[in-house]
Write a protein that holds these residues in place. Structure first.
Motif, PDB file in Angstrom:
ATOM      1  N   THR A 133       6.259  -6.476   3.275  1.00 45.06           N
ATOM      2  CA  THR A 133       5.752  -5.164   3.538  1.00 45.06           C
ATOM      3  C   THR A 133       4.174  -5.959   3.962  1.00 45.06           C
ATOM      4  N   THR A 184       0.490  -5.070   3.414  1.00 43.94           N
ATOM      5  CA  THR A 184      -0.839  -3.967   2.787  1.00 43.94           C
ATOM      6  C   THR A 184      -2.051  -4.503   2.441  1.00 43.94           C
ATOM      7  N   LYS A 207      11.738  -6.889  -1.978  1.00 41.84           N
ATOM      8  CA  LYS A 207      10.459  -6.628  -1.237  1.00 41.84           C
ATOM      9  C   LYS A 207       9.709  -7.786  -2.130  1.00 41.84           C
ATOM     10  N   GLU A 218       4.972  -9.156  -0.037  1.00 45.73           N
ATOM     11  CA  GLU A 218       4.271  -9.371   0.752  1.00 45.73           C
ATOM     12  C   GLU A 218       4.097 -10.153   1.817  1.00 45.73           C
TER      13      GLU A 218
END
Length: 730
Positions: free
Chosen positions: A68, A70, A284, A286
């Motif tokens: 991700t 972010t 997941k 980042e």
């Protein structure tokens, strides 16, 4: 609970109503072409959440990782926009860690600075399995695609569009225009696919368009492209059976051991098999955390375990840039989850399939027939219980099917079944209401209140049109009423007659009988209808005795008023007769007919010959409860128009009736005389009848028997002589 069926008329109405509603529902669903509505999906969303919460949702593959971008990522790079050179670092890191493939949920449509773009393109080429998506606008109607200039469009046409093997009638969505990747990136991408999200009319993302039509060819979703490359199957080898499935075939050249089947509808939509809500779905990391951890040599091994051989989907979920949408499991979730969930379904071979229209209609018919059968049972509680059981079954069946990844349209089928249930209920209420009104109107004036109430609760006990039944029928008539009426003024006569009939009617109704009709001063009543009763003969005889008793009481009252003395004669017979509503469609009467009825009428008239008040037939006599009444044999007669002799009896009263000594001797002498008479012992018979006559002078019965004996010649009697006498009057 009684399982007695309703009347044939009601059964016909139930059949017509149920079949009509069911046919209408079937035609409506068939006209729509699908059994599925948004209500079905909304209900199934509840099942979905419950299944996932209880650990019964789709399994999660450990080969999917979502990286991700972010707000922390932007802070890490200290930039307000996504610099492609920074993303190049992410690509390089994932290549170094051995990621199987990278799929971006981001479209880089325009150039930025040359250095960053070149760096990003090099990282794509270096990894070798980076998938850059294309965003397509689409229409549910056939439309031509708007082509533009550029290398991205050229590659889109030459490398990415293909035609699978098709079967069935295709009704796909048509791409109308595209948001392409920047030409430089498009050239370096290993492959592509669309990331066009499709939401249901209520805004929930439940389906994914597995392929979109672009002019005469097709473009798959990015997850399908990734999976096809992974298993080594060209898109041209894929079988698309519109309205049924997409089949990715196993082959010697590929890596699939068996065909992979993805259920789709007629538009190419597949149900997205979300394994969990966003917070609990897939591993997941980042992008900034990935780069930070990679700098630490102690963590590089862990990172390799985390990413090696994995399919990494990269999406921007930062505030203000993320694409969010509602899923069946939660409110706002990043839409990269749609693609991760579909790829997960392919890797785990876990998909939801939906019941077809035909299958749903079969269940609808089965449930409706069950309701119809329950409506046919007399007790309405059976229909209510069956309706409740069907509701519970559908709820449980839907849960069982969902756990097997079969989606059942419970709202549509349940709603249709509810419509059938309410239709049957309304039909029953209307028909039963009319039937109750008919029964109340037909019987309230000549039936006891409790009998009317029973008929209202059990209308099937009243068989319209007539049925054969063993009953007892009573006829009564006032002696000499014609001459009495001639001596009275009409108004006085009416009052007297009404008082008499009212009192007699009360007695009949109190004994459970029904008033068939009044004919002047005559009364016709039945016992044993419309409700069957085992003691109908007892009730009829008791009613006859009470009528005589009540009339004696009334005579005293009327004498004080100067009114004439009334006496009635009663005849009762028991036997098989036809009872029911008879007449025309417009005018009918609930009555009885048959020889047994006619005999009772003749017995009432025969009382005159013997100067008796209550005469019964032998069939009534044998039907009485032994020891309940005091009776005596009277004669053997053939009524007018009949050749068969009938033994008749006089009913004196209840068995508790005390007789005077002379009366006891009279009845004993008469019975002994009559028995001798029938045995052709005429001398003893004559002596006994004479004794009876001495005990009751002027007795018509004894006199008549003595006269008959005097007229007999024993030597000339035929062999079939039975001792009966034929009555010539009614």
């Amino acid at each position: 609970m009684s399982l007695a069926l309703r009347s044939s008329k009601l059964l016909t109405l139930i059949g017509i109503a149920g079949a009509g509603i069911l046919a209408a529902a079937t035609l409506l669903l068939s006209a729509r072409g699908t059994v599925w509505t948004q209500y079905d999906y909304k209900v199934l969303d509840l099942y979905y959440r419950a299944a996932v919460a209880s650990g019964r949702g789709p399994a999660q593959s450990d080969r999917i990782v979502i990286t991700t971008i972010t707000d922390k990522t932007y802070d890490y790079f200290q930039k307000n926009t996504l610099d492609r050179s920074d993303l190049a670092e992410v690509n390089d890191a994932l290549a170094r860690l051995g990621a199987e493939a990278l799929g971006y949920d981001v479209i880089f449509a325009r150039a930025s600075n040359e250095h960053s773009d070149t760096r990003f393109a090099e990282s794509i080429r270096k990894h070798g399995a980076v998938y850059l998506p294309i965003g397509l606008a689409f229409s549910d109607q056939p439309r031509s695609f708007r082509w533009e200039e550029g290398r991205a469009y050229e590659r889109f046409r030459s490398d990415f569009l293909r035609r699978p093997v098709e079967r069935g009638e295709a009704n796909p969505y048509h791409a109308t225009r595209a948001l392409m990747q920047y030409d430089l990136f498009s050239e370096e991408a290993f492959n592509s696919g669309h990331i066009s999200a499709y939401s249901d009319p209520d805004g929930v993302y439940r389906h994914l368009l597995m392929l979109l039509k672009v002019d005469e060819e097709y473009f798959p979703t990015i997850t399908l492209s990734i999976f096809l490359d992974h298993v080594g199957t060209p898109f041209e080898k894929v079988l698309v059976e519109w309205g049924k499935r997409i089949v990715i075939p196993a082959s010697k050249e590929g890596f699939l051991e068996k065909d992979l089947v993805i259920p789709i509808d007629e538009r190419g939509r597949a149900v997205i098999p979300y394994p969990a809500a966003w917070d609990r779905a897939f591993k997941k990391m980042e992008a900034n955390a990935l780069l930070n951890y990679l700098k630490d040599e102690n963590l590089q091994g862990n990172l390799a375990d985390f990413f090696e051989g994995k399919f990494v989907l990269i999406g921007d979920i930062s505030i203000g840039t993320a694409d969010l949408g509602h899923t069946p499991l939660e409110g706002d979730a990043p839409l990269v989850l749609l693609h991760a969930a579909m790829l997960n379904g392919m890797l785990t071979n876990t998909f939801f399939s939906k019941w077809s229209l035909t299958e749903a209609i079969v269940v609808l018919w089965g449930m409706s027939i069950l309701l119809g059968l329950s409506a046919a049972i007399r007790s309405s509680w059976t229909l209510y219980a069956t309706g409740g059981a069907v509701a519970v079954f559908l709820a449980g069946f839907t849960w069982t099917e969902f756990n097997g990844f079969q989606l059942f349209p419970v709202a549509t089928v349940g709603g249709s079944v509810l419509l059938v249930f309410l239709g049957l209920l309304a039909t029953l209420e209307l028909a039963v209401g009319r039937e109750r009104s008919f029964i109340k109107k037909a019987f309230s004036r000549y039936l006891p209140g409790k009998v009317v109430d029973t008929l209202l609760s059990n209308p099937e006990l009243l068989k319209l049109g007539g049925e054969e039944r063993v009953m007892s029928v009573l006829f009564s008539d006032l002696a000499g009423f014609t001459s009495i009426s001639e001596r009275m003024v009409p108004s006085q006569l009416v009052r007297l007659l009404n008082e008499y009939l009212t009192n007699m009617t009360d007695i009949v109704l109190a004994e459970g009988g029904i008033i068939d009709k009044f004919e002047g001063d005559a009364i016709m009543a039945e016992f044993g209808a419309p409700l069957p009763m085992n003691d109908h003969a007892d009730r009829a005889v008791r009613a006859g005795l009470l009528m005589q008793k009540r009339l004696r009481e009334l005579r005293s009252v009327w004498a004080a008023q100067g009114l004439p003395e009334l006496k009635c004669r009663v005849g009762i017979n028991t036997g098989t007769m036809i009872v029911g509503n008879m007449g025309s469609d417009q005018v009918f009467d609930y009555t009885v007919i048959g020889d047994s009825v006619n005999l009772a009428s003749r017995l009432e008239g025969a009382n005159k010959r013997y100067d008796t008040a209550l005469m019964i037939s032998e069939s009534t006599f044998t039907s009485l409860t032994p020891g309940l009444f005091r009776t005596r044999v009277l004669d053997l007669i053939k009524v007018k128009g009949k050749s068969m002799a009938v033994k008749v009896f006089e009913v004196l009263g209840e068995n508790s009736l005390a007789l005077k000594p002379n009366e006891e001797l009279y009845y004993q002498a008469y019975e002994e005389a009559f028995a001798a008479y029938l045995s052709r012992d005429f001398h003893p018979a004559r002596a006994k009848f004479q004794k009876a006559l001495s005990l009751r002078p002027n007795d018509p019965a004894a006199k008549d028997m003595l006269e008959r004996i005097e007229n007999l010649d024993p030597d000339t009697l035929p062999p079939d002589w039975d001792g009966s006498i034929s009555l010539t009057s009614k």
